[in-house]
Design an enzyme around this catalytic site. Sequence first.
Site, mmCIF file in Angstrom:
data_model
loop_
_atom_site.group_PDB
_atom_site.id
_atom_site.type_symbol
_atom_site.label_atom_id
_atom_site.label_comp_id
_atom_site.label_asym_id
_atom_site.label_seq_id
_atom_site.Cartn_x
_atom_site.Cartn_y
_atom_site.Cartn_z
ATOM 1 N N LYS A 103 0.848 -1.188 0.000
ATOM 2 C CA LYS A 103 0.000 0.000 0.000
ATOM 3 C C LYS A 103 0.887 1.242 0.000
ATOM 4 C CE LYS A 103 -4.047 1.997 2.304
ATOM 5 N NZ LYS A 103 -5.058 1.837 3.365
ATOM 6 N N GLU A 160 -19.333 -5.545 11.207
ATOM 7 C CA GLU A 160 -20.250 -4.774 12.048
ATOM 8 C C GLU A 160 -21.279 -5.654 12.752
ATOM 9 O OE1 GLU A 160 -18.692 -2.120 8.781
ATOM 10 O OE2 GLU A 160 -19.656 -4.109 8.830
ATOM 11 N N ARG A 178 -25.349 -1.762 8.482
ATOM 12 C CA ARG A 178 -25.016 -3.124 8.079
ATOM 13 C C ARG A 178 -25.313 -4.146 9.183
ATOM 14 N NH1 ARG A 178 -20.883 -3.169 3.950
ATOM 15 N NH2 ARG A 178 -19.628 -4.682 5.073
#
Length: 584
Positions: free
Chosen positions: A247, A334, A362
């Site tokens: 990244k 979640e 969610r």
Amino acid sequence: MIEKILNTINSPKELRLLKQEALPQLAKELRAFIINIVATKEGHLGASLGVVELTIALHYVFNTPNDSIIWDVGHQAYGHKILTGRKNNFHTNRQLGGISGFPKRDESIYDAFGVGHASTSISAALGMALASKLKGDTEKQHVAIIGDASIAGGMAFEGLNHAGVTDANLLVVLNDNAIGIDPSVGALKMYLTNVKKGTQKRNNIIKALNFDYSGPIDGHDMEGLISELKRLKKIKGPKFLHIITTKGKGLKQAEADQVKYHAPGKFDSLTGDIIPKTACMLPKYQDVFGHTILELAKTNAHIVGITPAMPTGSSLKFMMDAMPDRAFDVGIAEQHAVTLAAGMATQGLIPFCNIYSTFLQRAYDQIIHDVALQNLPVIFCLDRAGLVGEDGATHHGVFDLSYLRCIPHLIIFAPRNEIELRNIMYTAQLGLNQPIAIRYPRGRGVTIDWRQSFSKIEIGKGVTLKKGNTLAVLSIGTMAQYVSEAVLNLNVSHYDMRFVKPLDETLLHDIFKTHKTIITVEDNSIIGGFGSAILEFAAKHNYRNTIKTLGIPDVFIEHGSVDELQKDIGLDVEGLEKFFGLFL
């Protein structure tokens, strides 16, 4: 001067005309283009830099847009956007009226699926693949690109589980860089790490799900990527390619500090140094939460903190560093976070479950079935409530009051400032016998000396901020500051109701009996929100006052700064003052 290759690319059609040996140079130019634009316009940096070679290779090998590429979350799709006809207006990225920071179906035919939340790509790509099969199209390819943080989400496993018993033409590319916004966590992350080190059998999990597994391979090796993608393109059924990337690849600082450079703000494109913002003494609401939960946890051993993959963004990181055994990052999960909190609550712990408003959606069934139905005292802290700005429609937290207000047992509180946030957190951990949701916005507050002594808040009690005559304005949460400024020179009453549930009915009866017109102001959807609660109160008690509701209209609000968006829908100070004036 030799013309840059990127200047000749207006769509993947031109890209596929290039000789393969020219692609590494294109990758270098694409990285530089992303860095130069994001340095001044801001946005998500590290994720897109990490998949430059993959992005080029995918569009080079596959016949997009006929073949579908689905990016998970979409933080990493800047290179994709630049190569698919949006190079010349990429500088408008995330700005009002400009292109979205995430893939969006109505923006380009190359954006096969709109994203912004994690773990959706495999299910969406599988749906497309099965649809192609039903339509008799056996040649069309469907590629889902998902990160090692997102693949730990439950929905990703559900998609893998289903795909493995189909003969759908699906390729899942796992972009493994060991980090999402924060470092990836969990047993799956450990498994992938061991695969990369060679201490773990490479394919036992994926093979067990009936995928054709290959990898791990170097995600920055253009030649190797293209060779493997061409091979996999010929294989029918579900396939899985595991690639290793870095990244922030190509910018030294972004590689070294991947958390900070996920979305670094403005920075020097040559040196990579982040340009400091003007010093501000006002705290971020997330930091008020983070410091306060740690302060409370030091005196209350029952307090625990939970976040689904956002320890830095929520500032639970402070508690994780100081009390690692009592603060839990559960990954992008979640639903699990909510039910984990419920389980802890049954054992006498006091869980503060910190989830962004837009992500709590969610876990809706878990809020109802696992927490509220059993009346368990979970403390939900909803960060990023209201309009959040440049991330746009996928991230605005403008539905929570509506989707939470209908749930029995659940208290809903919105602090108007940092002190109120501290005090409701203090109150909640004193021993509430039911769940509570506390919503607060992204960004900075209004109080420099916010570290004040705690005081208990009486549940269901609003406050009077200003007394006037015939017009009363009822606000909720931090909208109070805009209303207070708007009514400064008006003969108007202003009440901060604080609680959306339970409402302060004693105060409301007094308001309705002493004012002709009532106006409600909220940064939540008008439909089903705080204003709706006031309308229901009036109907229940047969009040005939004029009632007007202000809030988020029945549309998805796009991206732009919070100030721009509020002005656009009339929730800025000027718009509010003008509206109030109509009733005076």
